[in-house]
Design a protein around this motif. Structure first.
Motif, mmCIF file in Angstrom:
data_model
loop_
_atom_site.group_PDB
_atom_site.id
_atom_site.type_symbol
_atom_site.label_atom_id
_atom_site.label_comp_id
_atom_site.label_asym_id
_atom_site.label_seq_id
_atom_site.Cartn_x
_atom_site.Cartn_y
_atom_site.Cartn_z
ATOM 1 N N ALA A 63 35.824 124.990 79.646
ATOM 2 C CA ALA A 63 36.953 126.043 80.019
ATOM 3 C C ALA A 63 36.252 126.865 81.038
ATOM 4 O O ALA A 63 36.944 127.199 82.103
ATOM 5 C CB ALA A 63 37.279 126.688 78.958
ATOM 6 N N ALA A 64 35.009 126.904 81.333
ATOM 7 C CA ALA A 64 34.235 127.690 82.163
ATOM 8 C C ALA A 64 33.904 127.115 83.547
ATOM 9 O O ALA A 64 33.537 127.463 84.569
ATOM 10 C CB ALA A 64 33.022 128.372 81.769
ATOM 11 N N GLY A 65 34.195 125.386 83.663
ATOM 12 C CA GLY A 65 34.269 124.545 84.610
ATOM 13 C C GLY A 65 32.751 123.712 84.504
ATOM 14 O O GLY A 65 32.622 123.184 85.513
ATOM 15 N N VAL A 66 32.005 123.941 83.453
ATOM 16 C CA VAL A 66 31.063 123.125 83.406
ATOM 17 C C VAL A 66 31.528 121.438 82.962
ATOM 18 O O VAL A 66 32.015 121.303 81.709
ATOM 19 C CB VAL A 66 29.853 123.265 82.427
ATOM 20 C CG1 VAL A 66 28.615 122.714 82.290
ATOM 21 C CG2 VAL A 66 29.566 124.880 82.787
ATOM 22 N N PRO A 67 31.237 120.429 83.671
ATOM 23 C CA PRO A 67 31.782 118.908 83.259
ATOM 24 C C PRO A 67 30.816 118.422 82.731
ATOM 25 O O PRO A 67 29.883 117.923 82.833
ATOM 26 C CB PRO A 67 31.941 118.470 85.023
ATOM 27 C CG PRO A 67 30.814 119.083 85.764
ATOM 28 C CD PRO A 67 30.664 120.644 85.262
ATOM 29 N N ILE A 68 31.389 118.405 81.347
ATOM 30 C CA ILE A 68 30.448 117.798 80.504
ATOM 31 C C ILE A 68 31.308 116.388 79.708
ATOM 32 O O ILE A 68 32.683 116.797 79.536
ATOM 33 C CB ILE A 68 30.179 118.786 79.140
ATOM 34 C CG1 ILE A 68 28.999 119.563 79.728
ATOM 35 C CG2 ILE A 68 29.271 117.923 78.195
ATOM 36 C CD1 ILE A 68 28.928 120.760 78.645
ATOM 37 N N GLU A 69 30.727 115.386 79.816
ATOM 38 C CA GLU A 69 31.474 114.074 79.380
ATOM 39 C C GLU A 69 30.986 113.691 78.248
ATOM 40 O O GLU A 69 29.704 113.893 78.028
ATOM 41 C CB GLU A 69 31.351 113.228 80.541
ATOM 42 C CG GLU A 69 30.061 112.348 80.703
ATOM 43 C CD GLU A 69 30.174 111.458 82.128
ATOM 44 O OE1 GLU A 69 31.442 110.734 81.936
ATOM 45 O OE2 GLU A 69 29.179 111.156 82.473
ATOM 46 N N ILE A 70 31.747 113.102 77.331
ATOM 47 C CA ILE A 70 31.315 112.357 76.102
ATOM 48 C C ILE A 70 31.215 110.806 76.564
ATOM 49 O O ILE A 70 31.844 110.109 77.056
ATOM 50 C CB ILE A 70 32.524 112.238 74.997
ATOM 51 C CG1 ILE A 70 32.797 113.838 74.766
ATOM 52 C CG2 ILE A 70 32.106 111.769 73.734
ATOM 53 C CD1 ILE A 70 33.863 113.975 73.624
ATOM 54 N N VAL A 71 29.833 110.261 76.103
ATOM 55 C CA VAL A 71 29.695 108.741 76.286
ATOM 56 C C VAL A 71 28.866 108.352 75.254
ATOM 57 O O VAL A 71 28.525 108.819 74.048
ATOM 58 C CB VAL A 71 28.594 108.749 77.667
ATOM 59 C CG1 VAL A 71 29.147 109.167 78.694
ATOM 60 C CG2 VAL A 71 27.329 109.518 77.167
ATOM 61 N N ALA A 72 29.152 106.977 75.188
ATOM 62 C CA ALA A 72 28.499 106.135 73.983
ATOM 63 C C ALA A 72 26.715 106.336 74.121
ATOM 64 O O ALA A 72 26.270 106.418 75.021
ATOM 65 C CB ALA A 72 28.920 104.711 73.953
ATOM 66 N N ASN A 73 26.101 106.443 72.992
ATOM 67 C CA ASN A 73 24.883 106.891 72.664
ATOM 68 C C ASN A 73 24.150 105.473 72.506
ATOM 69 O O ASN A 73 24.129 105.003 71.443
ATOM 70 C CB ASN A 73 24.320 107.580 71.723
ATOM 71 C CG ASN A 73 23.152 108.074 71.561
ATOM 72 O OD1 ASN A 73 22.218 107.783 72.365
ATOM 73 N ND2 ASN A 73 22.766 108.970 70.839
ATOM 74 N N PRO A 74 23.508 104.821 73.503
ATOM 75 C CA PRO A 74 23.007 103.372 73.199
ATOM 76 C C PRO A 74 21.737 103.498 72.397
ATOM 77 O O PRO A 74 21.589 102.731 71.624
ATOM 78 C CB PRO A 74 22.344 102.889 74.568
ATOM 79 C CG PRO A 74 22.404 104.193 75.519
ATOM 80 C CD PRO A 74 23.247 105.176 75.019
ATOM 81 N N GLU A 75 21.007 104.603 72.220
ATOM 82 C CA GLU A 75 19.782 104.768 71.249
ATOM 83 C C GLU A 75 19.987 104.981 69.719
ATOM 84 O O GLU A 75 19.415 104.592 68.898
ATOM 85 C CB GLU A 75 19.046 105.788 71.610
ATOM 86 C CG GLU A 75 18.673 105.973 73.171
ATOM 87 C CD GLU A 75 17.600 107.306 73.629
ATOM 88 O OE1 GLU A 75 17.574 108.132 72.783
ATOM 89 O OE2 GLU A 75 17.068 107.311 74.675
ATOM 90 N N ASP A 76 21.473 105.583 69.782
ATOM 91 C CA ASP A 76 22.016 105.724 68.226
ATOM 92 C C ASP A 76 23.650 105.743 68.233
ATOM 93 O O ASP A 76 24.053 106.613 68.459
ATOM 94 C CB ASP A 76 21.372 106.972 67.868
ATOM 95 C CG ASP A 76 21.744 107.485 66.171
ATOM 96 O OD1 ASP A 76 22.532 106.207 65.533
ATOM 97 O OD2 ASP A 76 21.294 108.078 65.893
#
Length: 330
Positions: A63-76
């Motif tokens: 909401a504050a403008g920090v662009p965080i994306e969700i991605v698949a975790n290949p390690e786990d």
């Protein structure tokens, strides 16, 4: 510390964790369990509470403008990974006018001791790394050779207070390191950065005219009553300083020799012919003579001859005055 302070500190820590993961080429994906184990503010919670807190904090950062994306975790594959989209999170280009840069540099010294002031000024290094432009020519405003380093908090406060409240000031002034100190009276209008030098400009009550004084030549500033000549509303202080400095002065080209590492006030703006030989073009004659004399014997004037002789004469007068003041018959 209040709950609000703790939340803010935790959000800052989490943001830096994302930045560190992106910039250092190590763990590019963060997980809720990694955050709980490594980021201050989460480790004192249970695994479930820390995960819920992490989820809430992610929503706040987005909401504050920090662009965080969700991605698949290949390690786990059993854990969700999160990553900062660095290409969407750059700092915009930062620039400051000379006046703004001067104020920021001086703010580092206001109310701070020497060590804390140096720490505050170090912020300029971080701004420069992000692309900040100081717009102050080749000399950064925070350089210890720059005039702002000589302006103490008390002097700054007195000058700005006099400008703001239309008060007159008295101060000690010397045209150069080897010149006599005199008392001057002024109705100050402001401080101006001109050619990497800081000047106090205003109405000179002693000369009945607008004048400017380089701040490194000013000391013992104190208020002395109400001002009788406040700043005209349409005045351009930058232009006033330029015209004041050029009034009735001769400008010359000078070739001189300077010992390596000395006389930065002269060599910074000069053309370098060799390691120790420099040329200053279109420089104010009297100013150069005073500064060259102050840096003797590290500075030796090569030409023109009249400037070289004037520097010798200045040094001779200074030596005679010193002998007289100390009772030396020689």
């Amino acid at each position: 510390m209040t709950a609000k302070d703790e939340a803010l500190e935790r959000l800052v820590n989490l943001t830096f964790a994302f930045l560190d993961a992106e910039q250092n080429g190590g763990r590019r994906l963060l997980t809720a369990s990694w955050v709980r184990d490594n980021v201050s503010g989460y480790s004192d919670r249970s695994a479930d509470a820390a995960r819920k807190m992490f989820t809430r904090d992610l929503a706040v950062l987005r909401a504050a403008g920090v662009p965080i994306e969700i991605v698949a975790n290949p390690e786990d594959p059993g854990q969700t990974g999160y990553r900062l989209q660095s290409e969407e999170y750059p700092l915009p280009e930062v620039s400051f006018t000379p006046a703004e840069a001067t104020v920021l540099a001086l703010a580092g010294d206001m109310g701070l001791g020497q060590r804390l002031a140096a720490f505050a000024r170090s912020g300029w290094t971080k701004l420069a790394a992000a692309g900040a432009s100081r717009e102050l020519g080749t000399v950064p405003v925070v350089s210890m050779l720059n005039d702002t380093a000589h302006l103490g908090p008390q002097t700054l406060d007195t000058i700005l207070g006099a400008c703001r409240h239309r008060r007159r000031i008295r101060f000690s002034y010397s045209r150069g390191p080897v010149d006599e100190v005199v008392t001057r009276t002024m109705d100050p209008w402001g401080l101006v950065n001109h050619r990497d030098r800081l000047y106090m400009v205003g109405y000179d009550a002693d000369r009945d005219a607008v004048r400017s004084f380089r701040i490194t030549r000013v000391s013992e500033v104190r208020e002395s009553g109400p001002a009788s000549h406040p700043k005209p509303g349409d005045s351009d202080l930058q232009d006033l300083v330029a015209r004041s400095l050029g009034r009735g002065r001769d400008f010359v080209d000078v070739r001189f020799r300077a010992t390596a590492g000395s006389a930065g006030e002269l060599t910074r703006s000069a053309d370098h012919l060799s390691d120790d030989i420099h040329v200053l073009r279109n420089v104010e004659r009297d100013w150069f003579i005073r500064i060259a004399a102050a840096h003797a014997p590290q500075v030796t004037v090569m030409e023109p001859d009249d400037i070289r002789l004037a520097v010798i004469e200045t040094l001779t007068r200074a030596a005679e005055r010193h002998a007289t003041e100390n009772g030396d018959p020689t």
